[in-house]
Write a protein that holds these residues in place. Structure first.
Motif, PDB file in Angstrom:
ATOM      1  N   ALA A 178      52.914  46.544   5.113  1.00 38.69           N
ATOM      2  CA  ALA A 178      53.516  47.139   6.305  1.00 38.69           C
ATOM      3  C   ALA A 178      54.534  48.213   5.931  1.00 38.69           C
ATOM      4  O   ALA A 178      55.007  48.954   6.792  1.00 38.69           O
ATOM      5  CB  ALA A 178      54.191  46.063   7.153  1.00 38.69           C
ATOM      6  N   SER A 179      54.868  48.290   4.643  1.00 42.38           N
ATOM      7  CA  SER A 179      55.754  49.342   4.142  1.00 42.38           C
ATOM      8  C   SER A 179      54.990  50.659   4.073  1.00 42.38           C
ATOM      9  O   SER A 179      53.906  50.730   3.488  1.00 42.38           O
ATOM     10  CB  SER A 179      56.272  48.965   2.751  1.00 42.38           C
ATOM     11  N   ASP A 180      55.544  51.717   4.641  1.00 42.26           N
ATOM     12  CA  ASP A 180      54.871  53.020   4.631  1.00 42.26           C
ATOM     13  C   ASP A 180      54.598  53.495   3.212  1.00 42.26           C
ATOM     14  O   ASP A 180      53.520  54.028   2.919  1.00 42.26           O
ATOM     15  CB  ASP A 180      55.719  54.058   5.369  1.00 42.26           C
ATOM     16  N   ALA A 181      55.559  53.293   2.312  1.00 44.29           N
ATOM     17  CA  ALA A 181      55.401  53.773   0.942  1.00 44.29           C
ATOM     18  C   ALA A 181      54.300  53.005   0.213  1.00 44.29           C
ATOM     19  O   ALA A 181      53.461  53.597  -0.470  1.00 44.29           O
ATOM     20  CB  ALA A 181      56.724  53.643   0.184  1.00 44.29           C
ATOM     21  N   VAL A 182      54.293  51.689   0.361  1.00 47.36           N
ATOM     22  CA  VAL A 182      53.267  50.869  -0.291  1.00 47.36           C
ATOM     23  C   VAL A 182      51.902  51.190   0.288  1.00 47.36           C
ATOM     24  O   VAL A 182      50.915  51.327  -0.450  1.00 47.36           O
ATOM     25  CB  VAL A 182      53.589  49.366  -0.130  1.00 47.36           C
ATOM     26  N   LEU A 183      51.838  51.319   1.602  1.00 48.15           N
ATOM     27  CA  LEU A 183      50.558  51.611   2.240  1.00 48.15           C
ATOM     28  C   LEU A 183      49.998  52.944   1.766  1.00 48.15           C
ATOM     29  O   LEU A 183      48.807  53.052   1.440  1.00 48.15           O
ATOM     30  CB  LEU A 183      50.720  51.614   3.763  1.00 48.15           C
ATOM     31  N   ALA A 184      50.839  53.968   1.702  1.00 50.06           N
ATOM     32  CA  ALA A 184      50.374  55.285   1.265  1.00 50.06           C
ATOM     33  C   ALA A 184      49.850  55.223  -0.165  1.00 50.06           C
ATOM     34  O   ALA A 184      48.814  55.830  -0.487  1.00 50.06           O
ATOM     35  CB  ALA A 184      51.509  56.300   1.367  1.00 50.06           C
ATOM     36  N   HIS A 185      50.530  54.464  -1.019  1.00 45.88           N
ATOM     37  CA  HIS A 185      50.087  54.330  -2.410  1.00 45.88           C
ATOM     38  C   HIS A 185      48.720  53.652  -2.476  1.00 45.88           C
ATOM     39  O   HIS A 185      47.832  54.091  -3.230  1.00 45.88           O
ATOM     40  CB  HIS A 185      51.115  53.521  -3.201  1.00 45.88           C
TER      41      HIS A 185
END
Length: 318
Positions: free
Chosen positions: A142-149
């Motif tokens: 649900a973290s934007d940074a983790v999801l983008a990665h």
């Protein structure tokens, strides 16, 4: 998703809202599919902004399905859990429009384990998945940074928390539908034999993924009939929700039906898909004016549409 009305002043209220701009507190009633005032609040309202009506035990229908929550001693997990539960509520609210998990539905309910890779004692290995009615969700995504990665890592630009919810729930719905032998006959004729070795099929997929070809909506769908079903049903839900939300927002194209049309009551899958695709193409045109990604970057071939038609018929249970 519909746009609701405040029970006090009739102003627009959105699915995630706890209150209207006029100050009236609201709660979502999943059976009436409306926002109501004065109903008992879910016990998780203050902690994760759950705005659903409480049922037996003080929790709402959605929160009651969550058996395990992430380690909240790791402070970043609370907002990630809240965002993940919001995606789950959206999925469940839309499934309720087809009659799933309502008081009139006597079947089994899923159990959710909401886990995080981050704990007070360090990192943990969390694998999203479904097994025997238990759905494990990695709230870290649900973290934007983790999801983008991970979208880049797995070459899945449509990887989202709501997408995970719809995919894993599709596995659970397979269990429910498979109680009817007629479903299994239909399923095997279109998707293949789900009794094929699942572990071996996934290992083969990760070792040497097949070409997607026209038969599948995604590359992952080629791995096994179970994954083909889950990907197909998830995408069907994406399309219906997109069309429903667009219509609720007042977006209409010349070939669209009159006001009052309900995408969740549509029985003609081909018409449903075609309208959703036409809406996505129109929004793509707007997005490109702002150099934004396409709304729905998938081509729906005829074999995929036929699989969606089968899934749609059984999802509607008619």
């Amino acid at each position: 998703m519909q746009i609701f009305r405040c029970p006090a002043c009739s102003s627009p209220v959105y699915f995630h809202n706890l209150a209207c701009g006029c100050g009236q507190e609201v709660s979502f009633d999943p059976d009436a599919q409306t926002m109501v005032a004065g109903a008992p609040h879910c016990a998780n309202r203050d902690e994760i902004a759950c705005n659903w009506v409480a049922e037996q035990g003080g929790l709402c229908r959605s929160c009651a399905m969550t058996e395990t929550v992430p380690d909240l001693r790791a402070e970043q997990n609370l907002p990630l859990w809240a965002d993940s539960e919001l995606a789950k509520r959206r999925m469940l609210a839309e499934l309720a429009r087809w009659g799933w998990f309502t008081p009139a539905d006597p079947g089994a309910r899923p159990v959710f384990r909401m886990l995080s890779e981050e704990t007070l004692h360090g990192e943990a290995d969390v694998i999203m998945g479904h097994a025997n009615g238990i759905i494990t969700i990695n709230v870290t995504e649900a973290s934007d940074a983790v999801l983008a990665h991970r979208q880049e890592q797995f070459d899945e630009l449509y990887r989202t928390m709501l997408g995970h919810m719809r995919h894993e729930m599709a596995h659970f719905l397979f269990l429910r539908l498979a109680e009817d032998p007629a479903f299994l006959d239909d399923f095997r004729a279109r998707f293949g034999d789900e009794r094929a070795d699942y572990t071996a099929a996934l290992q083969q997929h990760y070792d040497a993924p097949k070409e997607r070809g026209p038969e599948y909506i995604t590359t992952y769908a080629t791995a096994h009939p179970h994954e083909d079903w889950a990907e197909t049903l998830a995408h069907l839900q994406h399309l219906v929700s997109m069309l429903d939300s667009g219509l609720a927002s007042g977006l209409r194209l010349p070939d669209f039906p009159a006001e009052g049309y309900d995408a969740f009551l549509e029985a003609d899958t081909e018409a449903l898909i075609t309208r959703a695709v036409h809406l996505s193409i129109a929004v793509n045109h707007v997005n490109r004016a702002l150099d934004l990604p396409d709304l729905y970057p998938f081509v729906l071939t005829q074999p995929v549409r036929e699989k969606m038609a089968l899934a749609h018929r059984w999802l509607r249970r008619v």
